[in-house]
Structures are given as structure tokens and as C-alpha cells.
Enzyme design. Structure first.
Site, PDB file in Angstrom:
ATOM      1  N   ARG A  98       0.811  -1.214   0.000  1.00  0.00           N
ATOM      2  CA  ARG A  98       0.000   0.000   0.000  1.00  0.00           C
ATOM      3  C   ARG A  98       0.845   1.266   0.000  1.00  0.00           C
ATOM      4  O   ARG A  98       0.545   2.217  -0.738  1.00  0.00           O
ATOM      5  CB  ARG A  98      -0.945  -0.013   1.205  1.00  0.00           C
ATOM      6  CG  ARG A  98      -1.879   1.181   1.317  1.00  0.00           C
ATOM      7  CD  ARG A  98      -2.487   1.633   0.010  1.00  0.00           C
ATOM      8  NE  ARG A  98      -3.090   0.557  -0.763  1.00  0.00           N
ATOM      9  CZ  ARG A  98      -3.315   0.606  -2.057  1.00  0.00           C
ATOM     10  NH1 ARG A  98      -2.952   1.666  -2.766  1.00  0.00           N
ATOM     11  NH2 ARG A  98      -3.875  -0.395  -2.686  1.00  0.00           N
ATOM     12  N   LYS A 133       1.840  24.857  -3.275  1.00  0.00           N
ATOM     13  CA  LYS A 133       0.579  24.204  -2.889  1.00  0.00           C
ATOM     14  C   LYS A 133       0.722  22.694  -3.054  1.00  0.00           C
ATOM     15  O   LYS A 133       0.163  22.083  -3.961  1.00  0.00           O
ATOM     16  CB  LYS A 133      -0.568  24.755  -3.724  1.00  0.00           C
ATOM     17  CG  LYS A 133      -0.820  26.239  -3.479  1.00  0.00           C
ATOM     18  CD  LYS A 133      -1.888  26.791  -4.393  1.00  0.00           C
ATOM     19  CE  LYS A 133      -2.077  28.286  -4.169  1.00  0.00           C
ATOM     20  NZ  LYS A 133      -3.085  28.871  -5.094  1.00  0.00           N
ATOM     21  N   LYS A 165       4.432  39.252  -2.015  1.00  0.00           N
ATOM     22  CA  LYS A 165       3.007  39.096  -2.318  1.00  0.00           C
ATOM     23  C   LYS A 165       2.199  40.215  -1.657  1.00  0.00           C
ATOM     24  O   LYS A 165       2.755  41.105  -1.005  1.00  0.00           O
ATOM     25  CB  LYS A 165       2.536  37.719  -1.872  1.00  0.00           C
ATOM     26  CG  LYS A 165       3.370  36.578  -2.472  1.00  0.00           C
ATOM     27  CD  LYS A 165       2.722  35.233  -2.309  1.00  0.00           C
ATOM     28  CE  LYS A 165       1.626  35.046  -3.336  1.00  0.00           C
ATOM     29  NZ  LYS A 165       1.072  33.672  -3.314  1.00  0.00           N
ATOM     30  N   GLU A 194       4.354  40.215  -6.857  1.00  0.00           N
ATOM     31  CA  GLU A 194       2.990  39.917  -7.297  1.00  0.00           C
ATOM     32  C   GLU A 194       2.230  41.223  -7.498  1.00  0.00           C
ATOM     33  O   GLU A 194       2.239  42.094  -6.618  1.00  0.00           O
ATOM     34  CB  GLU A 194       2.284  39.067  -6.229  1.00  0.00           C
ATOM     35  CG  GLU A 194       0.850  38.737  -6.557  1.00  0.00           C
ATOM     36  CD  GLU A 194       0.167  37.997  -5.405  1.00  0.00           C
ATOM     37  OE1 GLU A 194      -0.107  36.802  -5.551  1.00  0.00           O
ATOM     38  OE2 GLU A 194      -0.081  38.632  -4.363  1.00  0.00           O
ATOM     39  N   ASP A 215      -1.319  38.425 -10.955  1.00  0.00           N
ATOM     40  CA  ASP A 215      -2.253  37.662 -10.134  1.00  0.00           C
ATOM     41  C   ASP A 215      -3.683  37.792 -10.650  1.00  0.00           C
ATOM     42  O   ASP A 215      -4.284  38.868 -10.579  1.00  0.00           O
ATOM     43  CB  ASP A 215      -2.172  38.143  -8.680  1.00  0.00           C
ATOM     44  CG  ASP A 215      -3.110  37.369  -7.760  1.00  0.00           C
ATOM     45  OD1 ASP A 215      -3.206  36.135  -7.914  1.00  0.00           O
ATOM     46  OD2 ASP A 215      -3.748  37.998  -6.905  1.00  0.00           O
TER      47      ASP A 215
END
Length: 277
Positions: A98, A133, A165, A194, A215
Site C-alpha cells: 500500500r 501548494k 506578495k 505579485e 495575479d
């Protein structure tokens, strides 16, 4: 490929999570010392990724287990193809099944989705890049799968690239001040900023940004941004990119297209392991 020790430790933890103090089913059913051969079989068409990590699973659990690979990572397989063969103690194969399949299914899914994006923009100048992410603790493996699928890696973490950002800009007071502070602290590092609109883009260019991330801009806004930048900086498009709009985005002339979905939303492919003797 060199696999860092912390990644090996993650695999150890995955085995500990699944096997625990022992595989009670296998312990009671499989005779000690029995040897088996098992096939790892594709149940659909996809890009293979993750076989070095599958090898680590077996090596960590039982160094006597042998993995024979029939397809290199990055290969396209079809339903029914035998990807690899494992030979060793039957108990080892059953206890590692597994964890090894989870890794191979997950990473092959990332590589396959990445490859679909890469194909969409194949004859443009843009590159598909990943994001942060990723599944916690699986970033090394998932970013490897992105490369296997033909994509490129963005920064690996917060430590290896400056990306200013919106919240950084809010904290600093302006794009200009944020770039100034970053430049004074890391004069040799490239600085990416950004931006959300063309006015922000102009400020970032004036402040001396090296890379600009657009963005969630529309295709038309992106075209205008590329025209405004006039090749002075690398331009990255980001936000809500999908297989339907990635081609029009690439055709605007951007250099990079970051796609969070290739890691956070890639579906696992279907792979099985079958003992044959």
C-alpha cells in the site's frame, strides 16, 4: 537521483503509519521465509513517476527485496502494462504494497496532469511551473513528479526565493518600499513581485523587480501587461489557470505560468500490485 535523508524518513514514517507494530494479517497467514514475485500493473494510461521512491520503500523495509523496473519515470504506459516487478519475501511485498502504490499513484497523477498542461502550450515560449501548494511533507516528491511530467519547479520553499506578495506589500506600505527592503538585504537575489493590475505592474518595474507575477489577470490584461513590460522582466501568469485557458494565457507572451492544480488537485492514477507466484 539523490534522495535526501529527510525524504527517506518520511517514507519510514509512512511505513510505520501503515504497518505499525506488525502486519497482523500477513503474520498469521503467510509462511515465514516464503518467496514471491509481484507485478506492478497499470490499470489505465498515464505518465509514470515515483519509481525511485518505491525502491526506497522496499529498501527501507527489507534490503533483500529486489525491484526490477520496465519503464523509466516519464514514460507513457497503457492499461495492462507491467511497470515493475518485485521479488522477495512474500511478507515484505504484502506489507509494503500500500505505501509503495500510494506514492506511485500519487506522483504519477501529478506527472500526468503536468504533462497535459505542458502539451497544451508546447509550441509557445511559456513554461509550466509549480507552486508551494503541495501535500505537507511530500513537496520533494511532488516537485520531482512535476519535472517528470515536463514542467519546471518554482521556488522550493520560503527560503530559496524572494516573492513579494500582497500581504508583504500591505505590511511594507507599498511595492516600492517592499522591493527596497528586499534589495538592501539580499542584493544578489532576484526579486519577484505579485501585482494585481497595470498600475502595480508599472510600480514594480520602476522599483526594480526582476520578475513580476500577474495575479488573476484576464487574458486581455495579461496581453497589456506583457506589452507594458517590453521584455524588461520575466512575467509569470498565476491564478485560476486551467486546461481550458492555459493556451490563451501562453499566447499572450508570458514567460511562466504557475499552476497550483498540478500538485494540489492531481487525481491519483490506478495501479495495482499482483502476486503471481
Amino acid at each position: 537521483m539523490h534522495i535526501p535523508e529527510y525524504v527517506r524518513n518520511i517514507i519510514r514514517l509512512a511505513l510505520e503509519e501503515d504497518v505499525g507494530h506488525c502486519d497482523v494479517t500477513t503474520t498469521h497467514i503467510v509462511l515465514k521465509g516464503k518467496k514471491s514475485r509481484a507485478l506492478i500493473i497499470a490499470k489505465g494510461s498515464f505518465i509514470v513517476a515515483g519509481l525511485p521512491f518505491v525502491r526506497e520503500v522496499f529498501d527501507i523495509y527489507d534490503k533483500n527485496a529486489m525491484l526490477k523496473v520496465f519503464f523509466d519515470d516519464g514514460s507513457k504506459v497503457r492499461k495492462g502494462d507491467i511497470i515493475a516487478e518485485v521479488y522477495g519475501d512474500s511478507a515484505t511485498i504484502l506489507s509494503c504494497e500500500r505505501v509503495s502504490l500510494n506514492i506511485l499513484q500519487r506522483l504519477s497523477g501529478v506527472a500526468t496532469l503536468t504533462n497535459a498542461y505542458v502539451k497544451k502550450i508546447r509550441d509557445t515560449n511559456a513554461k509550466i511551473v509549480d507552486t508551494r501548494k503541495t501535500t505537507p511533507c511530500l513537496r520533494f516528491m511532488e516537485k520531482y513528479a512535476v519535472r517528470t511530467g515536463g514542467g519546471d519547479n518554482h521556488r522550493f520553499g520560503l527560503y530559496d526565493g524572494i516573492l513579494i506578495k500582497d500581504n508583504h506589500i500591505e505590511s511594507a506600505g507599498s511595492i516600492t518600499e517592499a522591493v527596497k527592503r528586499a534589495r538592501s538585504a539580499h542584493h544578489l537575489s532576484k526579486i519577484e513581485v505579485e501585482v494585481e493590475n497595470l498600475n502595480d505592474l508599472k510600480e514594480a518595474l520602476k522599483a526594480g523587480a526582476d520578475v513580476v507575477m500577474l495575479d488573476n489577470m484576464s487574458v486581455e490584461e495579461t496581453k497589456e501587461a506583457v506589452k507594458t513590460a517590453k521584455g524588461r522582466v520575466l512575467i509569470e501568469a498565476s491564478g485560476n489557470v486551467n486546461l481550458d485557458n492555459v493556451r490563451p494565457i501562453a499566447e499572450t507572451g508570458v514567460d511562466l505560468i504557475s499552476v497550483g492544480a498540478i500538485t494540489h488537485s492531481a487525481p491519483a492514477v490506478d495501479i495495482s500490485m499482483k502476486i503471481v507466484e
